[in-house]
Design a protein around this motif. Structure first.
Motif, PDB file in Angstrom:
ATOM      1  N   ASN A  79      -6.305   3.360   7.114  1.00 34.99           N
ATOM      2  CA  ASN A  79      -6.327   4.791   7.736  1.00 34.99           C
ATOM      3  C   ASN A  79      -5.084   5.377   7.508  1.00 34.99           C
ATOM      4  N   ILE A  80      -4.156   5.130   6.325  1.00 40.80           N
ATOM      5  CA  ILE A  80      -2.842   5.667   5.942  1.00 40.80           C
ATOM      6  C   ILE A  80      -3.008   6.346   4.673  1.00 40.80           C
ATOM      7  N   VAL A  81      -2.690   7.662   4.571  1.00 41.59           N
ATOM      8  CA  VAL A  81      -2.452   8.519   3.569  1.00 41.59           C
ATOM      9  C   VAL A  81      -1.421   8.975   3.404  1.00 41.59           C
ATOM     10  N   ASP A  82      -0.462   8.802   2.679  1.00 41.24           N
ATOM     11  CA  ASP A  82       1.064   9.014   2.922  1.00 41.24           C
ATOM     12  C   ASP A  82       1.777   8.748   1.459  1.00 41.24           C
ATOM     13  N   GLY A  83       2.895   9.698   1.592  1.00 41.13           N
ATOM     14  CA  GLY A  83       3.621   9.430   0.267  1.00 41.13           C
ATOM     15  C   GLY A  83       3.983  10.439  -0.860  1.00 41.13           C
ATOM     16  N   VAL A 143     -21.247  -6.212 -15.494  1.00 38.81           N
ATOM     17  CA  VAL A 143     -20.215  -6.457 -14.947  1.00 38.81           C
ATOM     18  C   VAL A 143     -20.013  -6.266 -13.332  1.00 38.81           C
ATOM     19  N   ILE A 144     -19.536  -7.366 -12.667  1.00 34.55           N
ATOM     20  CA  ILE A 144     -19.002  -7.300 -11.154  1.00 34.55           C
ATOM     21  C   ILE A 144     -17.630  -7.080 -10.958  1.00 34.55           C
ATOM     22  N   PHE A 145     -17.098  -6.279  -9.932  1.00 40.44           N
ATOM     23  CA  PHE A 145     -15.465  -6.358  -9.773  1.00 40.44           C
ATOM     24  C   PHE A 145     -15.672  -6.596  -8.253  1.00 40.44           C
ATOM     25  N   ASP A 146     -14.830  -7.621  -7.827  1.00 40.16           N
ATOM     26  CA  ASP A 146     -14.840  -8.024  -6.767  1.00 40.16           C
ATOM     27  C   ASP A 146     -13.541  -8.575  -6.643  1.00 40.16           C
ATOM     28  N   ILE A 147     -12.380  -7.781  -5.911  1.00 40.88           N
ATOM     29  CA  ILE A 147     -10.938  -8.002  -5.641  1.00 40.88           C
ATOM     30  C   ILE A 147     -10.650  -7.059  -4.391  1.00 40.88           C
ATOM     31  N   GLN A 148      -9.618  -8.051  -3.648  1.00 43.88           N
ATOM     32  CA  GLN A 148      -9.401  -7.423  -2.338  1.00 43.88           C
ATOM     33  C   GLN A 148      -7.993  -6.681  -2.800  1.00 43.88           C
ATOM     34  N   ASP A 149      -8.038  -5.170  -2.556  1.00 41.74           N
ATOM     35  CA  ASP A 149      -7.073  -4.432  -2.651  1.00 41.74           C
ATOM     36  C   ASP A 149      -6.015  -4.144  -1.294  1.00 41.74           C
ATOM     37  N   VAL A 150      -5.032  -3.509  -1.409  1.00 34.45           N
ATOM     38  CA  VAL A 150      -4.322  -3.308  -0.127  1.00 34.45           C
ATOM     39  C   VAL A 150      -4.075  -1.791   0.159  1.00 34.45           C
ATOM     40  N   GLY A 151      -4.466  -1.178  -0.827  1.00 31.81           N
ATOM     41  CA  GLY A 151      -4.282   0.440  -0.640  1.00 31.81           C
ATOM     42  C   GLY A 151      -3.233   1.202  -1.150  1.00 31.81           C
ATOM     43  N   ALA A 152      -2.474   0.503  -1.813  1.00 33.30           N
ATOM     44  CA  ALA A 152      -1.301   1.020  -2.429  1.00 33.30           C
ATOM     45  C   ALA A 152      -1.243   1.494  -3.870  1.00 33.30           C
ATOM     46  N   ARG A 153      -0.585   2.550  -4.375  1.00 28.93           N
ATOM     47  CA  ARG A 153      -0.877   3.139  -5.673  1.00 28.93           C
ATOM     48  C   ARG A 153      -0.225   2.238  -6.658  1.00 28.93           C
ATOM     49  N   PRO A 184      -3.044  10.810 -10.037  1.00 20.48           N
ATOM     50  CA  PRO A 184      -2.328  11.562  -9.076  1.00 20.48           C
ATOM     51  C   PRO A 184      -2.985  11.526  -7.817  1.00 20.48           C
ATOM     52  N   ILE A 185      -2.342  10.368  -7.016  1.00 19.31           N
ATOM     53  CA  ILE A 185      -2.485  10.117  -5.665  1.00 19.31           C
ATOM     54  C   ILE A 185      -1.341   9.716  -4.968  1.00 19.31           C
ATOM     55  N   PRO A 186      -1.362   9.508  -3.838  1.00 14.82           N
ATOM     56  CA  PRO A 186      -0.118   9.184  -2.995  1.00 14.82           C
ATOM     57  C   PRO A 186       0.067   7.684  -3.065  1.00 14.82           C
ATOM     58  N   VAL A 187       1.201   7.518  -2.619  1.00 12.50           N
ATOM     59  CA  VAL A 187       1.679   5.976  -2.707  1.00 12.50           C
ATOM     60  C   VAL A 187       0.451   5.089  -1.601  1.00 12.50           C
ATOM     61  N   LEU A 188       0.073   5.548  -0.375  1.00  7.59           N
ATOM     62  CA  LEU A 188      -0.955   5.120   0.441  1.00  7.59           C
ATOM     63  C   LEU A 188      -2.036   6.037   0.194  1.00  7.59           C
ATOM     64  N   HIS A 189      -3.383   5.749  -0.358  1.00  2.00           N
ATOM     65  CA  HIS A 189      -4.274   6.380  -0.730  1.00  2.00           C
ATOM     66  C   HIS A 189      -5.501   6.430   0.367  1.00  2.00           C
ATOM     67  N   GLY A 190      -5.478   5.403   1.347  1.00  4.05           N
ATOM     68  CA  GLY A 190      -6.643   5.475   2.331  1.00  4.05           C
ATOM     69  C   GLY A 190      -8.015   5.051   1.878  1.00  4.05           C
ATOM     70  N   MET A 191      -8.286   4.632   0.710  1.00  5.66           N
ATOM     71  CA  MET A 191      -9.494   4.342   0.306  1.00  5.66           C
ATOM     72  C   MET A 191      -9.644   2.797  -0.012  1.00  5.66           C
ATOM     73  N   THR A 192     -11.043   2.402   0.270  1.00  2.00           N
ATOM     74  CA  THR A 192     -11.406   1.041  -0.138  1.00  2.00           C
ATOM     75  C   THR A 192     -11.533   1.093  -1.712  1.00  2.00           C
ATOM     76  N   ILE A 193     -11.710   0.042  -2.374  1.00  2.00           N
ATOM     77  CA  ILE A 193     -11.626   0.078  -3.865  1.00  2.00           C
ATOM     78  C   ILE A 193     -12.964   0.453  -4.422  1.00  2.00           C
ATOM     79  N   GLY A 194     -14.140   0.436  -3.633  1.00  2.00           N
ATOM     80  CA  GLY A 194     -15.296   1.043  -4.036  1.00  2.00           C
ATOM     81  C   GLY A 194     -15.125   2.730  -4.045  1.00  2.00           C
ATOM     82  N   PHE A 251      -4.734  16.403  -1.560  1.00  2.00           N
ATOM     83  CA  PHE A 251      -5.507  14.883  -2.067  1.00  2.00           C
ATOM     84  C   PHE A 251      -6.801  14.706  -0.963  1.00  2.00           C
ATOM     85  N   LYS A 252      -6.485  14.744   0.201  1.00  2.00           N
ATOM     86  CA  LYS A 252      -7.265  14.631   1.212  1.00  2.00           C
ATOM     87  C   LYS A 252      -8.539  15.310   1.023  1.00  2.00           C
ATOM     88  N   LYS A 253      -8.577  16.608   0.503  1.00  2.00           N
ATOM     89  CA  LYS A 253      -9.801  17.240   0.263  1.00  2.00           C
ATOM     90  C   LYS A 253     -10.495  16.717  -0.996  1.00  2.00           C
TER      91      LYS A 253
END
Length: 396
Positions: A179-183, A136-146, A198-208, A385-387
């Motif tokens: 670049n935003i980790v917040d909430g 299976v291939i997964f290819d979707i553009q995310d926007v970084g919000a929980r 259990p992550i913040p509203v903005l997690h600052g990660m790519t989907i990979g 969370f950052k750790k």
């Protein structure tokens, strides 16, 4: 002779500039990145060999584009990849369904391929739907919000692949809010499809990176592990600006809306409109219960919102379409709207707690806690969370 030498010297000095003047560049934090960002989809030499002689399922939507705007499905068919099934997330394969609208199974008119919806009753691919699939291939553009549901779909796809011993390949894409980790951190008792981990509203990660975290933190049922391969982006750094190639969903029409999304989405759990039914979705907010002065708009049915909140009613609020790019989750508009509404008893709906992932945020706002003090209450959770996420990061 001296004049000729001066011309040669000038050309020598200008040569590097002339050479790079046509190369796409992004200037961020005083750094110049000469090379163009390549998404995982564009790094096809890394994943095409993994698909050879395999029957393939693909989880994607309208954002699954290569840099030349060719859709991944069309590209793979061109390369004689044996695609069996398209799995579609919220908004459908072509991305035209309203938020929350039930998406049904069907057939893609262009390719004739069967489409199975992963939004509605069938959020997780069933064993019989994966029976004839090798990878299976997964290819979707995310926007970084929980609460953006594509990462919830990723969770269920990973779980189904793990349970059926099918490898999953994520074609990574930059996070436009990367670049935003917040909430506030989601508390487990408020887990839902708009917040599963259990992550913040903005997690600052790519989907990979996020997929690697799901595996590493054992968030799948019974701690099962998905056989995961991430095809990373090239020439990407987390602080770089990135404009998506297509609307990630019908009501995120541009970079401004994507940047404001996490801060304004809280209004989905209130009696305030965030612009659905206008051409400025997630760039304005207002309601009939706010002071009747200044900026106003009247929602009407349109693409992506067949029955918008306050349909046909005048809403008063603010226009944020020219707001400076956010570098954190902003609460000031939410607090202002609550402070100024004429009907505080009906301001919050039960959905607000699902979006916030905690009861505390609503309680703090209702008690008049300052934004600074609210933000201070997030500090320890964000540091932890950052750790936790650090081992899963692929980009600086």
């Amino acid at each position: 002779m001296l004049r000729i030498l001066k011309k040669i010297t000038l050309l020598f000095l200008l040569f590097p500039i002339l050479c790079f003047s046509t190369v796409p560049r992004s200037i961020e934090n005083n750094s110049i990145y000469i090379a163009e960002i390549k998404t995982g989809a564009d790094n096809f030499e890394k994943y095409l060999p993994l698909l050879k002689n395999k029957k393939v399922g693909i989880v994607t939507n309208q954002t699954g584009l290569l840099s030349n705007k060719v859709h991944l499905v069309d590209f793979l068919l061109e390369k004689k990849v044996a695609i069996q099934t398209i799995f579609a997330p919220e908004h459908g394969f072509r991305g035209v369904a309203d938020a929350g609208e039930h998406v049904v199974d069907g057939k893609d008119e262009k390719t004739g391929l069967p489409i199975i919806s992963l939004y509605g009753d069938n959020k997780k691919p069933k064993a019989e739907q994966l029976k004839k699939i090798d990878v299976v291939i997964f290819d979707i553009q995310d926007v970084g919000a929980r609460f953006y549901t594509y990462i919830s779909s990723l969770h269920y796809v990973m779980e189904a692949c793990a349970e059926n011993n099918i490898p999953l390949i994520i074609l990574d894409r930059p996070n436009p809010n990367g670049n935003i980790v917040d909430g506030p951190i989601l508390e487990k008792e408020f887990k839902s499809f708009v917040g599963m981990h259990p992550i913040p509203v903005l997690h600052g990660m790519t989907i990979g990176e996020y997929g690697q975290m799901i595996n590493g933190e054992k968030w799948l049922t019974n701690g099962v592990n998905c056989k995961l391969t991430v095809i990373p982006c090239s020439n990407y750094k987390r602080e770089m600006s990135y404009s998506v190639l297509a609307k990630p969903s019908p009501n995120l029409p541009n970079d401004q809306s994507i940047n404001l999304y996490a801060s304004l989405c809280f209004f989905e759990g209130t009696n305030v409109s965030l612009g659905r039914g206008t051409e400025q979705q997630f760039q304005i907010y207002g309601s009939p219960f706010l002071p009747k002065k200044g900026f106003s708009f009247t929602p009407k049915p349109n693409f992506g919102s067949k029955n918008p909140p306050f349909n046909g009613e005048t809403c008063y609020g603010e226009d944020l379409s020219k707001e400076k790019k956010l570098t954190r989750l902003e609460l000031k508009w939410l607090i202002s709207a609550y402070t100024n509404t004429t009907d505080k008893s009906k301001f919050f709906t039960p959905f607000f707690t699902k979006l916030a992932g905690t009861k505390k945020l609503q309680e703090q706002i209702e008690k008049g806690v300052s934004e600074n003090d609210i933000r201070a209450s997030w500090k320890s959770g964000l540091e932890q969370f950052k750790k936790t996420r650090a081992p899963y990061l692929l980009y600086k």
